[in-house]
Design a protein around this motif. Structure first.
Motif, PDB file in Angstrom:
ATOM      1  N   VAL A   1      13.247  17.037  18.960  1.00  0.00           N
ATOM      2  CA  VAL A   1      12.744  18.385  19.202  1.00  0.00           C
ATOM      3  C   VAL A   1      13.891  19.270  19.678  1.00  0.00           C
ATOM      4  CG1 VAL A   1      11.106  19.803  20.484  1.00  0.00           C
ATOM      5  CG2 VAL A   1      10.476  17.470  19.833  1.00  0.00           C
ATOM      6  N   TYR A   2      14.057  20.391  18.999  1.00  0.00           N
ATOM      7  CA  TYR A   2      15.051  21.410  19.353  1.00  0.00           C
ATOM      8  C   TYR A   2      14.243  22.593  19.850  1.00  0.00           C
ATOM      9  CZ  TYR A   2      17.419  18.228  16.173  1.00  0.00           C
ATOM     10  OH  TYR A   2      17.895  17.093  15.560  1.00  0.00           O
ATOM     11  N   PHE A   3      14.492  23.030  21.086  1.00  0.00           N
ATOM     12  CA  PHE A   3      13.455  23.792  21.770  1.00  0.00           C
ATOM     13  C   PHE A   3      14.030  24.832  22.729  1.00  0.00           C
ATOM     14  CE2 PHE A   3      10.352  23.897  25.394  1.00  0.00           C
ATOM     15  CZ  PHE A   3       9.220  24.315  24.699  1.00  0.00           C
TER      16      PHE A   3
ATOM     17  N   ALA B   1      14.645  11.571  21.641  1.00  0.00           N
ATOM     18  CA  ALA B   1      15.744  12.204  22.376  1.00  0.00           C
ATOM     19  C   ALA B   1      17.039  11.409  22.311  1.00  0.00           C
ATOM     20  CB  ALA B   1      15.341  12.396  23.833  1.00  0.00           C
ATOM     21  N   MET B   2      17.091  10.367  21.494  1.00  0.00           N
ATOM     22  CA  MET B   2      18.221   9.442  21.517  1.00  0.00           C
ATOM     23  C   MET B   2      19.236   9.651  20.396  1.00  0.00           C
ATOM     24  SD  MET B   2      17.619   7.809  24.258  1.00  0.00           S
ATOM     25  CE  MET B   2      18.793   6.453  24.158  1.00  0.00           C
ATOM     26  N   LYS B   3      19.140  10.725  19.676  1.00  0.00           N
ATOM     27  CA  LYS B   3      20.101  10.974  18.599  1.00  0.00           C
ATOM     28  C   LYS B   3      21.499  11.234  19.148  1.00  0.00           C
ATOM     29  CE  LYS B   3      17.484  12.749  14.654  1.00  0.00           C
ATOM     30  NZ  LYS B   3      17.444  13.803  13.618  1.00  0.00           N
ATOM     31  N   GLY B   4      22.513  10.766  18.410  1.00  0.00           N
ATOM     32  CA  GLY B   4      23.882  11.126  18.705  1.00  0.00           C
ATOM     33  C   GLY B   4      24.201  12.473  18.082  1.00  0.00           C
ATOM     34  N   TYR B   5      25.292  13.102  18.563  1.00  0.00           N
ATOM     35  CA  TYR B   5      25.548  14.458  18.061  1.00  0.00           C
ATOM     36  C   TYR B   5      25.910  14.481  16.582  1.00  0.00           C
ATOM     37  CZ  TYR B   5      30.722  14.136  18.406  1.00  0.00           C
ATOM     38  OH  TYR B   5      32.044  13.813  18.235  1.00  0.00           O
ATOM     39  N   ASN B   6      26.460  13.385  16.065  1.00  0.00           N
ATOM     40  CA  ASN B   6      26.763  13.339  14.635  1.00  0.00           C
ATOM     41  C   ASN B   6      25.530  13.112  13.771  1.00  0.00           C
ATOM     42  OD1 ASN B   6      29.537  13.892  14.433  1.00  0.00           O
ATOM     43  ND2 ASN B   6      30.062  11.820  15.118  1.00  0.00           N
ATOM     44  N   GLU B   7      24.418  12.721  14.399  1.00  0.00           N
ATOM     45  CA  GLU B   7      23.175  12.506  13.655  1.00  0.00           C
ATOM     46  C   GLU B   7      22.391  13.795  13.447  1.00  0.00           C
ATOM     47  OE1 GLU B   7      21.017   8.626  14.636  1.00  0.00           O
ATOM     48  OE2 GLU B   7      22.169   8.999  16.476  1.00  0.00           O
ATOM     49  N   ILE B   8      22.739  14.835  14.179  1.00  0.00           N
ATOM     50  CA  ILE B   8      22.021  16.100  14.050  1.00  0.00           C
ATOM     51  C   ILE B   8      22.551  16.858  12.838  1.00  0.00           C
ATOM     52  CG2 ILE B   8      21.581  18.318  15.169  1.00  0.00           C
ATOM     53  CD1 ILE B   8      21.635  16.821  17.826  1.00  0.00           C
ATOM     54  N   LYS B   9      21.652  17.246  11.975  1.00  0.00           N
ATOM     55  CA  LYS B   9      22.013  17.919  10.732  1.00  0.00           C
ATOM     56  C   LYS B   9      21.203  19.209  10.580  1.00  0.00           C
ATOM     57  CE  LYS B   9      24.367  14.165   9.614  1.00  0.00           C
ATOM     58  NZ  LYS B   9      25.860  14.145   9.673  1.00  0.00           N
ATOM     59  N   LEU B  10      21.700  20.084   9.733  1.00  0.00           N
ATOM     60  CA  LEU B  10      20.958  21.281   9.351  1.00  0.00           C
ATOM     61  C   LEU B  10      20.108  20.951   8.128  1.00  0.00           C
ATOM     62  CD1 LEU B  10      23.774  23.969   9.733  1.00  0.00           C
ATOM     63  CD2 LEU B  10      21.987  23.377  11.388  1.00  0.00           C
TER      64      LEU B  10
END
Length: 419
Positions: A346-348, A57-66
């Motif tokens: 996890v994206y939920f 749960a510790m990812k930064g928003y720039n670390e989230i990718k498609l």
């Protein structure tokens, strides 16, 4: 949440939208969502509390990718061809179980060897809170129409435009977090008609604590965006009130239905695969009626997840922002609560509806309905070891704790994919 409705014999119908907290915790400066600032301050020590977040749960928003942008030109149908061996293994997890379990699973760990499996994937279920994703898609679809050439202006509108709840937010027992950035005090309470939040905060309340009032308000604003177009950013409360007062209810119902359902049809998701027909609060019923009912299916939800990862839900930047709003950064529940997912991002979204008839003398309780016991989970799982997959699980298993059931199934599916 428990709403009790008495029908001849004693019958209990319960919608349950248990809250989670999505969006990366470093997202305050981008979104203006005050709740996120509290998490940032806990993390940096300004507020002396423990985050107690799982590693994933510790990812930064720039670390989230498609994950499937490189496959953007591929049709959805190309992904949804069953892999014979994988399908056999997934279905073996349900050996001896009836058709009350429906599932779609897509393993995208190796994008050059994508594997799909499914079970009763076309069966329809009451989607519950999972239907709020259709509202989210509708919102970003209308934002794109207002500012087709500037995603930054869409984000700024979400961040800067504040709207009042009114009766649309009534009623829901789920509390929303209200953080005072001056005093660092957090209050959790139910929505009241005088509440004012930004569009981003209402969307966050809809996705995080799954507040029904917030969902109706976001849907209302999406309807207003469609009605007023490029004039929406300057629309006043008085102007909105006059519009709802002077527009026939039938017209409002049709437009409200279109703004959340037509974007799904544009994604190739059919009427039978996923539709949303009713606002989430009674307070909205005075303005907008129901139409066509609501349903969802694993195949319809998987079509959405595939195209989200491709960057095709509205557009690539919108898809990414919606994925951020699905990212879990707090207590995990149901499917996502599986210990196997502790280190995974996890994206939920989850939703449920159970119904009890006490006259039958059967065991019946929370998530253990003996008349209906719908529970739905959709998840994108990303492990540090590179294993990535998407799941749409929908069940209606009577007299069984479906929350635990989903958690155990999550562990089994994860073990199979990671073997």
């Amino acid at each position: 949440m428990r709403n009790y409705l008495k029908i001849s014999v004693i019958v209990i119908i319960c919608w349950s939208f248990v809250g989670l907290v999505p969006y990366p915790i470093d997202g305050y400066s981008r979104t203006g969502i005050k709740r996120l600032l509290r998490l940032e301050r806990i993390k940096n020590g300004t507020i002396k509390e423990n985050l107690n977040l799982p590693v994933g749960a510790m990812k930064g928003y720039n670390e989230i990718k498609l994950n499937l942008v490189s496959k953007k030109k591929d049709s959805t149908a190309q992904f949804l061809v069953k892999n014979e061996q994988f399908n056999k293994e997934i279905n073996a997890l349900f050996y001896g179980l009836d058709k009350s379990y429906s599932l779609s699973v897509l393993d995208i760990s190796d994008i050059n060897n994508i594997r799909y499996a499914a079970r009763n994937e076309t069966s329809g279920y009451q989607p519950g809170s999972v239907g709020k994703l259709a509202v989210l898609v509708g919102l970003f679809n209308q934002l794109a129409k207002i500012y087709p050439d500037s995603f930054d202006k869409r984000i700024e509108l979400l961040k800067s435009k504040s709207v009042k709840a009114g009766q649309w937010g009534m009623t829901d027992s789920h509390t929303v977090p209200i953080f005072n950035i001056e005093t660092n005090k957090l209050v959790k309470r139910t929505v009241i008609p005088s509440d004012v939040f930004t569009l981003f905060e209402w969307a966050d309340h809809m996705m995080s604590v799954s507040n029904n009032g917030a969902a109706s308000i976001v849907w209302r604003e999406t309807l207003l965006m469609a009605a007023f177009g490029k004039e929406y950013p300057t629309l006043t409360q008085e102007g909105a009130d006059a519009y709802f007062k002077n527009t026939p209810k039938k017209d409002l119902t049709n437009l409200g239905n279109d703004v959340v359902n037509l974007p799904l049809r544009n994604l190739g998701i059919t009427f039978e695969e996923w539709r949303l027909g009713t606002f989430f609060t009674r307070g909205s019923n005075a303005y907008v009626g129901s139409k066509d009912g609501s349903t969802g299916s694993p195949i319809g939800l998987m079509k959405f997840l595939v195209q989200l990862e491709q960057g095709k839900v509205v557009d690539e930047k919108s898809s990414l922002e919606m994925k951020r709003l699905m990212y879990m950064t707090d207590r995990r529940i149901r499917y996502a609560q599986s210990p196997a997912l502790k280190e995974a991002a996890v994206y939920f979204k989850s939703g449920s509806l159970y119904k009890c008839d006490r006259s039958k003398g059967e065991a019946c309780g929370k998530y253990m309905g003996n008349v209906q016991n719908f529970m739905n989970s959709i998840a994108i799982v990303e492990h540090p070891n590179g294993k990535k997959y998407m799941v749409a699980l929908m069940t209606n298993v009577l007299r069984k704790n479906s929350a635990s059931d989903h958690m155990y199934l999550a562990g089994s599916i994860d073990k199979l994919i990671n073997k």
